[in-house]
Design an enzyme around this catalytic site. Structure first.
Site, PDB file in Angstrom:
ATOM      1  N   GLY A   1       0.800  -1.218   0.000  1.00  0.00           N
ATOM      2  CA  GLY A   1       0.000   0.000   0.000  1.00  0.00           C
ATOM      3  C   GLY A   1       0.830   1.263   0.000  1.00  0.00           C
TER       4      GLY A   1
ATOM      5  CD  GLU B   1       9.582  -0.554   9.643  1.00  0.00           C
ATOM      6  OE1 GLU B   1       8.767  -0.685  10.564  1.00  0.00           O
ATOM      7  OE2 GLU B   1       9.477  -1.144   8.548  1.00  0.00           O
TER       8      GLU B   1
ATOM      9  CE  LYS C   1      19.565   8.455   5.466  1.00  0.00           C
ATOM     10  NZ  LYS C   1      20.363   8.951   6.629  1.00  0.00           N
TER      11      LYS C   1
END
Ligand code: MOS
Length: 724
Positions: A474, A688, A684
């Site tokens: 998603g 998270e 990068k």
């Protein structure tokens, strides 16, 4: 009406291509795994244990078997053999030590709601009805599901996972000029993506399996099923073209999925399993309840002298789940004495799993709350305290950082949220009857590059086709990959670039997780596109343009297409560096002093994620994580009645997540400085860090508003008006 009239700020970052699958998704044309149909489809529904621990004494399936449309009622007494189970082969790869649960192999019950029977019928409704007719009796044993009452069982995980860490003299915190020692609690959080766990299994031949399944990795699902049924991986075809959110709960192949494949062989028909929202709570993992303690000391001018970070999380009785709860404390700040201690305690529950940010999000709540508490005790601004203790090189291993723009991120966010308006003394900023507060929290997560293979084909019709097996849960992987390709094939229009994914027969890509995919698959897309361009150059010979008319070249050379298949992986140079992505979340809250009602009134999330490959999807990624973090801070909690070992809020009415009304405009800022040590795009990861640190930012803002320090999530209004 235009945006001004609606009072909606335009997105601050509008570059980059639109979602390549946006139209398919908003029109309902995108097909999710459970939406596939097959001739002769049958449907599986589970009957669940009503005890939490013990054994099945008797199980009566006669009424279920006689119910209309029923094809099979499977229990441990008659279940078809799963060949990989006999040899101890682990069909569903455990995240860590121990072994995953195997359904229907014996009469033991290890958690409340564990399937004791699987009913397969010719319709979902008939299967549901028949499952309700299964009657089991049990020999009940005493269960333990409450971590707070089982801390004595906490032990170091087996093997090297979560080993204790120590540098310098962590105990120096005790003799520091300013010090603190506090406990923090993060409860069970449940992923609850919109798409429920679903799997369709079909055996077109005795040694061939076709699967449509919700998974974050078609190759890992392929391998797990191949192992379980002792087939070569190529005999198992797995498709997952669209995934409706996952947040970690589809990182592994769970026992109900293996049971579905076994059932399809037994009934000789395709079987479709879609678990219920209630089962979602204990069938596909969750963020484990975790207790933490931080002991921390600093000199009067704010230099950290010692930190001890302890954490104990829950796991199941049969499997050791571990995560990096205490890891960031080792390298986040330049502190000479640091120790971390990580423990897990087995309970009579299903195994937890990674949930977005995973352990780092849990750990950051404690560490970034504690830093805020220390700043308050020191009388130093919390940004200033973080800058004073900024780690210029990695204090855990002495390596330089591949890139780190954290100070810049602090500054960008502070400017944007209006940090200068923050009152240092908590509880003193009252506006229109609401207490106003500001807080921040830092997030960090490893940034690496794994191995992936991409096939790039220039077709005669001018379409650039990119193929790899990765899924998109998603986040916009197809869009980001298209963007990367379009920056290499600058004269190929975006709508002529096709990224094909979610199919195990395509070249291998890793499972989507750990904030690795843009770097890993993007790097391979970059390498494959570059190689394909070179192949064209070789074809044209000297004097060719850098961006030839590919259609014409193919025609001139009488070629139907030109392709390359390239496997890309991280450079060995990266091993000489510590490589992390960073985030800084800034939050403004308003708290009503009498009722404890809380509004998140402003959010600024800043990401130091290298070069931003796909600005639009990056912005969505950060917003999604920020909302997840706000939910974690204020609402989310899987509540168990420990007398029964059972969730009392296993549905979306009672398990609260933020809705639009809870979330203000979220500003997303990107430092946007490339890190070419990680991959050729200089990107990068950010999946998270979008969430890590947010729950502390909210807690810190609440403290600043009210003077109340809440160390147990979620921070609900009752905690803000209680006297304690
Ligand atoms: Mo994630 S917790 O890397 O799906």
């Amino acid at each position: 009406m235009n945006n001004d009239q609606l009072n909606i700020a335009p997105p601050p970052f509008t570059d980059g291509i639109d979602r390549v699958d946006g139209r398919l998704k908003v029109t309902g044309a995108a097909k999710y795994s459970a939406e596939y149909d097959m001739p002769n489809m049958s449907y599986a529904v589970f009957a669940l244990s009503t005890i939490t621990k013990g054994t099945i004494k008797s199980i009566d399936t006669k009424a279920a078997e006689r119910a209309p449309g029923v094809l099979a009622v499977i229990t441990y007494l008659n279940a078809p053999k799963v060949p990989g189970y006999d040899t101890g082969g682990d069909p569903s790869k455990p995240p860590t030590g121990g072994g995953p649960l195997k359904f229907f192999v014996d009469n033991t019950v290890k958690y409340s709601g564990q399937p004791v029977a699987m009913v397969v019928a010719d319709s979902f409704e008939r299967a549901t009805h028949a499952a309700s007719l299964v009657k089991a009796t049990y020999n009940k044993e005493e269960h333990q599901t409450d971590l707070t009452k089982n801390m004595a069982k906490a032990a170091a995980p087996k093997g090297n996972r979560g080993a204790d860490y120590k540098r310098g003299n962590p105990e120096d915190w005790k003799t520091a000029a300013v010090k603190l020692e506090h406990e923090y609690v993060v409860p069970i959080d449940v992923h609850n993506p919109m798409e429920l766990s679903a799997l369709i299994a079909h055996w077109p031949a005795d040694d061939k399996i076709v699967v449509y399944g919700k998974t974050q990795g078609v190759k890992s699902t392929q391998n797990a099923i191949a192992q379980a049924f002792k087939l070569p991986p190529d005999n198992v075809q797995v498709t997952a073209k669209f995934v409706g959110g996952a947040f970690g709960n589809a990182l592994r192949t769970w026992p109900h999925e293996i049971a579905t494949v076994a059932a399809a062989k037994l009934v000789k028909r395709p079987v479709k399993t879609v678990i219920t929202r209630q089962m979602q709570f204990n069938t596909v993992g969750y963020r484990p309840y975790t207790w933490q303690k931080i002991s921390m000391g600093a000199t009067a001018d704010g230099k950290l002298t010692g930190i001890i970070h302890e954490a104990t999380g829950q796991t199941s009785s049969f499997e050791e789940f571990t995560e990096g709860t205490v890891n960031m404390t080792r390298f986040m700040y330049a502190c000479p004495g640091v120790s971390t201690v990580y423990r897990i305690a087995p309970l009579d529950v299903n195994t937890p799993t990674w949930m977005r940010g995973p352990g780092e999000a849990t750990g950051a709540f404690a560490l970034e709350s504690a830093i805020d508490e220390l700043a308050d005790q020191l009388g130093i601004d919390p940004i200033e305290l973080r800058v004073i203790n900024h780690a210029d090189t990695d204090p855990e291993n002495g390596k330089p950082f591949s890139s780190k723009n954290l100070k810049e991120a602090y500054q960008m966010g502070a400017d944007k949220i209006g940090w200068k308006d923050r009152k240092a003394k908590p509880g003193t900023n009252m506006k229109d009857g609401w207490l106003v507060g500001y807080g921040l929290g830092t997030g960090v997560f490893g940034a690496g590059r794994g191995r992936a293979t991409v096939k790039a084909t220039m077709q005669a019709d001018g379409v650039l086709l990119l193929q790899t097996s990765v899924t998109d849960i998603g986040v916009g992987t197809g869009t980001a990959m298209t963007q990367i390709a379009s920056e290499i094939f600058t004269n190929v229009p975006v709508k002529k670039i096709r990224f094909e994914l979610g199919d195990s027969s395509l070249p291998p890509s890793p499972t989507q997780g750990g904030s690795m995919i843009t770097s890993t698959v993007g790097g391979a897309v970059h390498d494959a596109c570059t190689a394909l361009k070179q192949k064209f150059q070789q074809l044209i010979g000297n004097g060719g343009t850098d961006n030839p008319d590919y259609v014409k070249v193919l025609k001139d050379k009488n070629l139907p297409s030109l392709d390359v298949t390239i496997t890309g992986s991280g450079s060995s140079e990266l091993r000489n560096f510590s490589s992390y992505s960073y985030s800084v979340h800034f939050v403004q809250v308003k708290v009503h002093p009498t009722t404890g009602i809380l509004k998140v009134s402003n959010v600024v999330s800043v990401a130091d994620s290298g070069h931003i490959v796909s600005p639009k999807t990056a912005r969505s990624q950060i917003i999604g994580g920020a909302i997840g973090g706000i939910g974690m801070a204020l609402m989310e909690e899987g509540i168990m009645d420990h007398r029964y070992g059972r969730y009392v809020n296993a549905d979306l009415a009672n398990y609260h997540v933020p809705v639009h009304a809870d979330i203000p405009q979220i500003d997303t800022l990107f430092v946007n400085k490339p890190d070419f040590k990680v991959n050729p795009m200089g990107a990068k990861g950010m999946g998270e860090i979008a969430l890590i640190g947010m729950s502390a930012a909210v807690a810190n803002a609440i403290y600043n508003a009210t003077g109340k320090r809440i160390r147990e999530l979620p921070i609900t209004p009752d905690k803000l008006i209680s006297k304690a």
